[in-house]
Structure formats: C-alpha cells, structure tokens
Design an enzyme around this catalytic site. Structure first.
Site, short mmCIF file in Angstrom:
data_model
loop_
_atom_site.label_atom_id
_atom_site.label_comp_id
_atom_site.label_asym_id
_atom_site.label_seq_id
_atom_site.Cartn_x
_atom_site.Cartn_y
_atom_site.Cartn_z
N THR A 138 0.67 -1.17 -0.08
CA THR A 138 0.01 -0.07 0.00
C THR A 138 0.73 1.22 0.03
O THR A 138 0.65 2.18 -0.72
CB THR A 138 -1.05 0.03 1.24
N THR A 139 2.01 1.20 0.87
CA THR A 139 2.69 2.43 1.00
C THR A 139 3.67 2.71 -0.27
O THR A 139 3.88 3.81 -0.65
CB THR A 139 3.67 2.29 2.23
N LYS B 128 0.16 -10.14 8.07
CA LYS B 128 0.54 -8.74 8.45
C LYS B 128 -0.83 -8.33 8.70
O LYS B 128 -1.84 -8.18 7.96
CB LYS B 128 1.02 -7.88 7.27
#
Length: 301
Positions: free
Chosen positions: A46-47, A164
């Site tokens: 995502t980052t 995660k």
C-alpha cells in the site's frame, strides 16, 4: 519458513516530477534502509502505491529491489490483487525475480466470503514455493480474514506462514494466536500497536514509520526480543505522536511528505492521491522535530 523477525519497512516508491518511477532514488533509499538496520524490505505494498503502478512497473520495482538488496536482507513482494488470476501471475513473476516472500492483500472491492478468501489464497499458495504472508486490512479492502480462516490456511499450506495484521482489533489478533502454533508469524500492520502484538507472540512489524526512522523501529523490536520490555515500551510511546501525524491523511501521503522534509526528494504521488495540505505538513514537521528527525525550528524563516 520464517522470513524475518523485527521491523520490515513498507517502502515508498519514489517518483520523478513527471510521475515516472525514480529507480536511482529507489536504489538510494534501499541502501539507506539496509544501513539503518531494517530487517526486511516490503516492495509494492500500500505504502509503495501499488494500486497506481502498472503491472510492468510493479514487477520492475520488485526486480530492482531484489537486485539492489542482493539478499542482504529479505525482499517481500506485494503481489495481492482482487483478481485471483492476477495475484497468481504476479506472485509467480516475483518468485522468478528472486523475492524472498510474498505479501498478499485480501481481494478488495469483491468482498469475498470466507470460503472465497480460502480458495483465493489456496490458488496463490499452490502456484509458488516461497513463503506467503496474508495481509488483513479491512479498512481498505472491505473484508476481514477471520482468525479461523487464517488458521485453516496456515494448517493446510506449508508456505502460508503468517499475516500482516492491520485490523487494529487486539482481541481478534489474540484469538488468532490461540489457534496457531508458535511458528506462525504475526506482523503488526499498525505502527501504534507493535508492542501489544509482540506481547501476544508477534514477530515484528511491517512499518510505515520505518521509512523515516528505520533504526528506531528496529530498536523497538530488538529491545523486546532481548527482554528489555521497558525499553520497547518507551520507544513505542515516544513514537505515538509522530505515528498519528503520519496518518493525518491517507497513507502514503504524509510519509512521502516526511521523506521530502528530510531532503530525500522522493517526488510526488500519483492521482488520485494528492499532496499533503500545508496545515498538515506543518503539523508533521513539528512532530518530526519533537521526535528528533529534524532540528527544532526547521520550518521557520
């Protein structure tokens, strides 16, 4: 099939001003992360703005990260998709590129049933031999992998090794850990609750904050594993205000702004993400000063 223990960085993807991927800068920040003690590189999560990278760019960033890192620390490739076929394709390509593991987000938008999630992850796990980490982030995907489904996948597939967990539900995380054995890898997906998850058997964090403070996040985890609970507690609490600032706007808007404030010149974001507001930039700068990443008064004059 352990991959890493400690603080892995959910790495940003640097861009040129025209929006193209800046591979020279990517090399630079990969080297800085390794020098800073980061325990693993998570590429194209995502980052890393995976949602707006083309498939070709996505794989090029992963290949570049693998090549530069050269197995000094693990590279975990984000290859999840809301299309099972695409997730399988990307996962196979990442394995061929030399990735050490995969990060597989739950299929987004489709809102699959628990049975559908099981079949999705089964298809990916059976297509590769490297370790797979499930990625539970219901705030973005609209679906939660229930602990029972995660435990079943862990039991049934040797290369599904952990999760995660960005669900923010400590009771649910605890239930999961009661259903699996000690080899299961639980990584916090939220920087603000790393220590609570470590306390129930977690293996570390996949961290946004590590983009700008890799040594500190590594140190938090290392303190815990060495038995220095008080040291880990101090670091977790010290970081909370900065962590809040890094999520004032949707990730990765603030963390890219933070890196640019540090002079890293990682470039802009791709639409529909936009630059941080000036008001929030100043709040972020202030928290970076308090944390010690910028000198006091750096934004004045």
């Amino acid at each position: 099939m352990a991959i890493f223990r400690g603080a892995g960085v959910a790495l940003i993807t640097p861009m040129h001003e025209d929006g193209s991927v800046n591979y020279e800068k990517l090399t630079e920040i990969l080297e800085e992360q390794i020098a800073g003690g980061t325990d693993a590189i998570i590429s194209c999560g995502t980052t890393g703005e995976a949602a707006t990278l083309s498939e070709a760019e996505h794989m090029d960033v992963i290949r570049h990260s693998v090549r530069v890192t050269a197995h000094r620390i693990p590279v975990i490739a984000g290859t999840g998709s809301n299309s099972t076929e695409t997730a399988v394709k990307l996962s196979k390509e990442a394995e061929e590129a030399g990735a050490d593991g995969l990060l597989l987000v739950t299929p987004y938008y489709n809102k699959a049933t628990q049975g559908g999630l099981y079949e999705h992850y089964k298809a990916v796990a059976e297509s590769v031999s490297i370790p797979c980490i499930l990625y539970n982030v219901p705030s973005r995907t609209g679906v939660t992998i229930q602990p029972e489904t995660m435990a079943r996948l862990y039991r049934d597939f040797e290369n599904i090794v952990g999760v995660k967990d960005a669900g923010g539900d400590l009771a649910m995380s605890s239930r999961l850990m009661s259903l699996v054995d000690r080899d299961f890898l639980l990584y916090s997906g939220e920087d603000g609750i790393v220590l609570p998850l470590l306390s129930i058997g977690g293996s570390g964090v996949i961290s946004v904050l590590s983009n700008i403070a890799p040594r500190e996040m590594h140190g938090l985890c290392e303190s815990w594993f060495k038995g220095d609970v008080e040291g880990a507690r101090r670091e977790q609490l010290r970081a909370l205000a900065l962590i809040r600032a890094l999520f004032m706007e949707v990730n990765p808007i603030p963390v890219k702004a933070a890196m640019n404030l540090l002079g890293k010149e990682v470039g802009p974001l791709r639409l529909p993400l936009t630059e941080i507001t000036e008001e929030n930039r100043e709040k972020l700068r202030a928290e970076m000063e308090r944390y010690g990443l910028l000198p006091e008064g750096s934004g004045r004059g």
